[in-house]
Design an enzyme around this catalytic site. Structure first.
Site, PDB file in Angstrom:
ATOM      1  N   LYS A 192       0.855  -1.202   0.000  1.00  0.00           N
ATOM      2  CA  LYS A 192       0.000   0.000   0.000  1.00  0.00           C
ATOM      3  C   LYS A 192       0.892   1.255   0.000  1.00  0.00           C
ATOM      4  O   LYS A 192       2.082   1.181   0.264  1.00  0.00           O
ATOM      5  CB  LYS A 192      -0.938  -0.012   1.217  1.00  0.00           C
ATOM      6  CG  LYS A 192      -1.901  -1.214   1.231  1.00  0.00           C
ATOM      7  CD  LYS A 192      -3.059  -1.063   0.239  1.00  0.00           C
ATOM      8  CE  LYS A 192      -3.666  -2.387  -0.189  1.00  0.00           C
ATOM      9  NZ  LYS A 192      -4.718  -2.910   0.641  1.00  0.00           N
TER      10      LYS A 192
HETATM   11  C1  LIG Z   1      -5.861  -3.828   0.874  1.00  0.00           C
HETATM   12  C2  LIG Z   1      -7.283  -3.483   0.963  1.00  0.00           C
HETATM   13  C3  LIG Z   1      -8.066  -3.857   2.077  1.00  0.00           C
HETATM   14  C4  LIG Z   1      -7.595  -4.805   3.138  1.00  0.00           C
HETATM   15  O1  LIG Z   1      -6.437  -4.497   3.785  1.00  0.00           O
HETATM   16  P1  LIG Z   1      -5.612  -5.648   4.545  1.00  0.00           P
HETATM   17  O2  LIG Z   1      -4.631  -4.897   5.358  1.00  0.00           O
HETATM   18  O3  LIG Z   1      -4.977  -6.480   3.487  1.00  0.00           O
HETATM   19  O4  LIG Z   1      -6.564  -6.425   5.385  1.00  0.00           O
HETATM   20  C5  LIG Z   1      -9.369  -3.401   2.138  1.00  0.00           C
HETATM   21  N1  LIG Z   1      -9.897  -2.655   1.164  1.00  0.00           N
HETATM   22  C6  LIG Z   1      -9.188  -2.304   0.076  1.00  0.00           C
HETATM   23  C7  LIG Z   1      -9.831  -1.451  -0.968  1.00  0.00           C
HETATM   24  C8  LIG Z   1      -7.873  -2.715  -0.081  1.00  0.00           C
HETATM   25  O5  LIG Z   1      -7.188  -2.358  -1.168  1.00  0.00           O
END
Ligand SMILES: *Cc1c(COP(=O)(O)O)cnc(C)c1O
Length: 389
Positions: A192
């Site tokens: 991210k």
């Molecule tokens: C990555 C993501 C999540 C979940 O995050 P995690 O830390 O992997 O649980 C939720 N919503 C969106 C849109 C994402 O891109």
């Protein structure tokens, strides 16, 4: 030319290696692994950065969404409207809490939830809207907040892909995504825009009472040690992840700038090429000028750089890129309403024309903070040669 990667976490790490290594070792030596001072400091620094009153760290972005919904007191049978074109985590937690997910179509240019589709989906049981700021661009928060106000609904922003992005309202004011709705969630998954070196997440809110409820909920529903007032969960950000995030947070704007610079170069190369639709930045955007994250525009932070290939050759292009050593991704290949786990009799294919089209056309190109000019040139030329052949 260096080998092209979809995400280059190693290259980013090398640039801050000394600081990261020292602070991670410090945490190990302190043995304050859980709820240590690093977590509290990170929380305060992120509150400051976002202009949010409360940041509550937790274990991952999926938990953050779930806990946000628990904190709002949503109950089984309540309907929650979200986008059909997104990662499954969003709809998963709605279903897990026995709430009723109501998936709606998205806009073809921004890939974000369509306010008109939200309006059509509202029933007396609707309690919340979950806009996802997909690929790093804010959803239309003027329209969404207006709909929520009219129908007395909560807005839960899924900001997992949008940290650092901002939204310019029609009245000219600007806010960071994740600080606009009643509550928001984010993810610090390594890839991210603000990623740690494991799992992590956070919930944001400006509501003091909600923040209090959520702080207990992430810790087994305890507000006083061994007194369990509500049913909670165990969801923590650990100190090693917090210290990594503390090292990276001061660079977040610069990281997002690097992504936007790469996106500008991609856009320029693809300008006017038939069958390629480049991602549109909506509203008053700083996409068009070369300034740093400016805080006066809609700042898209390009978690993904996603093209639409409109001549039916998307899958052939993927093969061609792979043959040329260029990684790419399809986010997302299947509409959520077509997933086995989330099928519902209420859905009509005619309600999802955009998602059904996008899943066949989208392709995301390498996007990270370390992309080099010769790599972008090679990627864009390879795409263009193929599409024009
Ligand atoms: C990555 C993501 C999540 C979940 O995050 P995690 O830390 O992997 O649980 C939720 N919503 C969106 C849109 C994402 O891109």
């Amino acid at each position: 030319m260096k080998k092209i990667q979809m995400v280059d976490l190693k290259g980013q790490y090398e640039k801050i290696k000394e600081q990261i290594d020292t602070s991670v070792l410090d945490v190990i030596q302190s043995t304050a692994f859980i709820n240590g001072p690093e977590v509290k400091s990170f929380q305060a620094e992120l509150e400051q950065y976002l202009g949010a009153k409360h940041v509550i760290p937790c274990a991952n972005g999926t938990d953050a969404l779930q806990i946000a919904m628990m904190g709002l007191g949503l109950e089984p049978g309540d309907e929650v409207i979200t986008a059909d074109f997104t990662f499954a985590a969003t709809v998963e937690v709605i279903a897990l809490l026995k709430l009723t997910p109501v998936l709606v179509d998205v806009e073809p240019d921004s890939f974000n939830i369509d306010p008109e589709a939200i309006k059509k989906a509202i029933t007396p049981k609707t309690k919340a809207i979950v806009p996802v700021h997909l690929f790093g661009q804010s959803a239309n928060m003027d329209a969404i907040m207006q709909i929520a106000k009219e129908h007395n609904l909560f807005v839960i922003e899924d900001n997992a892909q949008g940290i650092g992005a901002s939204y310019k309202f029609e009245d000219g004011s600007v806010a960071k995504t994740g600080t606009i709705g009643h509550v928001a969630s984010t993810s610090f998954f390594p890839s991210k825009n603000l990623g740690c070196y494991g799992d992590g997440g956070a919930i944001f809110t400006n509501d003091d009472d909600l923040a209090h409820i959520i702080r207990g909920m992430v810790n087994h529903g305890m507000y006083k040690r061994y007194h369990h007032d509500v049913v909670g969960v165990n969801s923590r950000l650990d100190s090693i992840q917090a210290t990594v995030l503390r090292a990276k947070l001061p660079n977040l704007d610069q990281y997002n700038d690097a992504r936007r610079a790469a996106a500008r170069k991609y856009n320029k190369a693809f300008e006017g090429i038939e069958h390629i639709v480049t991602p549109k930045v909506k509203g008053n955007s700083c996409d068009t000028h070369e300034e740093k994250i400016c805080n006066t525009c809609n700042c898209h932070v390009f978690h993904q750089y996603t093209l639409r290939i409109t001549n039916g050759k998307r899958d052939a292009l993927i093969q061609h890129l792979n043959d040329n050593g260029i990684p790419c991704g399809v986010y997302y290949p299947i509409p959520l309403h077509s997933q086995k786990a989330y099928q519902d009799e209420r859905y009509d294919e005619a309600d999802f024309p955009v998602t059904n089209q996008l899943v066949k056309e989208v392709i995301s190109l390498p996007m990270h903070t370390e992309l080099e000019n010769d790599q972008i040139k090679f990627i864009t030329q390879t795409v263009i040669d193929f599409v024009q052949s």
